[in-house]
Scaffold this active site. Structure first.
Site, short mmCIF file in Angstrom:
data_model
loop_
_atom_site.label_atom_id
_atom_site.label_comp_id
_atom_site.label_asym_id
_atom_site.label_seq_id
_atom_site.Cartn_x
_atom_site.Cartn_y
_atom_site.Cartn_z
N ASP A 75 -0.24 0.86 -4.20
CA ASP A 75 -1.42 0.33 -3.53
C ASP A 75 -2.72 0.74 -4.20
O ASP A 75 -2.78 1.72 -4.94
CB ASP A 75 -1.43 0.72 -2.05
CG ASP A 75 -1.30 2.24 -1.84
OD1 ASP A 75 -0.63 2.91 -2.66
OD2 ASP A 75 -1.85 2.76 -0.86
N GLU B 56 0.59 4.38 -0.14
CA GLU B 56 0.46 5.83 -0.29
C GLU B 56 -0.87 6.33 0.25
O GLU B 56 -0.94 7.40 0.86
CB GLU B 56 0.60 6.22 -1.76
CG GLU B 56 0.59 7.72 -2.01
CD GLU B 56 -0.82 8.32 -2.14
OE1 GLU B 56 -1.01 9.50 -1.78
OE2 GLU B 56 -1.74 7.59 -2.59
#
Length: 423
Positions: free
Chosen positions: A77, A144
């Site tokens: 991400d 994350e």
């Protein structure tokens, strides 16, 4: 076997992949296209891939006879940051975040480089199947940054569906370490964290008549001031810890005493004893400051903390850290290794160690990404290079990817050639 030569043969394609990821970032929980590209890359290596594990997570499985199971993890991400790096491949992506806001999106934490190195390791290990035996799990993890992705994959049956790995490895970029250099240390390396909200309640009224109210703004100020003494006056000065109140919201105008103030707090620590001490102290301070101001019990501050708001410390396995160090020194040279510093940042990679039926040995090593010229400025003039989450953050990608792929691959080869790792 010349591992460096093998990795160099793939470097151009890995650089192009890195630039693609960098130019096309996706926010946490929105990694649909990133996940697809990453899964396709693994499948092109002959790796069996399962998609949509815990959201947009992927798990690639590479079987090669009997032997240990290793898990290699990357995050996917990006962040709601508008890029200002000046790179020709800079992100111009705009997206809508979870609150409905239109935001710029950038890989300002290096996950694009993590993915490129992850694919490089997959390509290299697929070519070298005659040099190892066992099973490799390639885990591409979403989300994350909000600390939810690892937990989502674990809750979706990561270890039940794909088996418990014998060990896990991953990397994270590290500014202030020269590109091409790898840093690792055994034991605690990244802090544990919890985040919580404090609802400070009161009785509102006119700003000219505070004696007829219970002012939550003043109570919040007292709580903030007292919380600052937890680390400075309650903990041993040699115990690393941080408590930060990063958000406070209350009131609408100057002559109205509000009925509530909401604060958000983060705490960092390396062991459960420190964690418990900080949390107990926050609860004590909130209660006692309210008592001091003669607030009734039904208006005492309310503290809330969700399951997803906490992570343990990232603790590197001693033996595995030694294998990483040996891999670096053998294939990159001793001058490309440094002892990593402990940092107060946190990583949900830590959950993989603690979420199986028995603890899994893990190691997070750090890949230096700063150019020689920027490192010289830092070392001679203390001019910091752009840090993580900064709009100008831009890794020196070629040497960084090369070092990360070699280290990751060599670590796996060292471990997989024997159930007893050779150092």
């Amino acid at each position: 076997m010349d591992l460096r030569k093998i990795v160099l043969s793939e470097l151009n394609s890995l650089v192009e992949l890195y630039k693609h990821f960098h130019a096309n970032p996706e926010l946490s929980g929105q990694e649909k296209e990133t996940s697809r590209v990453l899964a396709d890359q693994l499948e092109n290596c002959g790796i069996d891939v399962t998609r949509n594990v815990g959201g947009f997570g992927i798990v690639g499985t590479l079987e090669n006879g009997d032997g240990p199971t290793v898990m290699i993890r990357t995050d996917m991400d990006a962040l709601p940051v508008t890029e200002n790096s000046g790179a020709e491949y800079a992100s111009t992506i705009q997206a809508v975040d979870g609150s409905g806001n239109s935001v710029g999106v950038m890989h300002a934490c290096g996950h694009d480089l993590h993915m490129a190195a992850f694919v490089g390791a997959a390509k290299t290990l697929s070519k070298l199947k005659n040099s190892w035996s066992g099973r490799i799990l390639f885990v591409g993890q979403p989300a994350e940054e909000p600390m939810s992705g690892a937990r989502a994959m674990i809750d979706d049956g990561l270890f039940q569906k794909f088996g418990r790995p014998d060990y896990c490895i991953g990397t994270h970029v590290r500014p202030k370490v020269k590109a091409g250099t790898i840093a690792v240390r055994p034991g605690p390396v990244m802090a544990g964290v919890f985040q919580l909200k404090i609802l400070v309640r009161g009785i509102g009224g006119h700003g000219s008549a505070p004696h007829e109210t219970r002012d939550p703004v003043v109570l919040a100020a007292r709580i903030i001031s007292s919380i600052q003494t937890i680390v400075s006056r309650e903990l041993n000065p040699l115990t690393p810890a941080v408590v930060t109140i990063g958000s406070i919201h209350g009131g609408t105008r100057s002559n109205i005493i509000p009925e509530k103030v909401v604060m958000e707090l983060t705490a960092r620590f390396f062991d459960s004893e420190t964690r418990d001490h900080i949390l107990r102290s926050i609860k004590r301070i909130c209660r006692n400051e309210a008592l001091t101001m003669d607030f009734p019990e039904n208006l005492f501050p309310v503290i809330t903390m969700e399951k997803d708001d906490e992570l343990p410390a990232t603790i590197n396995d001693n033996d595995l850290s030694a294998i990483v160090k040996a891999a670096v020194e053998e294939h990159l040279g001793k001058d490309h290794f440094v002892e990593a510093d402990m940092v107060m940042g946190s990583e949900d990679f830590a959950l993989y160690r603690t979420s199986a039926s028995t603890e899994i040995p893990c190691c997070m090593f750090f890949t230096g990404v700063t150019s020689s010229s920027d490192m010289e400025l830092y070392e001679t003039q203390l001019i910091n290079p752009p840090n993580l989450h900064n709009s100008g953050f831009l890794p020196q990608y070629e040497n960084s990817i090369l070092a990360a792929v070699i280290t990751m691959t060599a670590t796996v080869l060292n471990y997989q050639t024997s159930s007893k790792p050779r150092l």
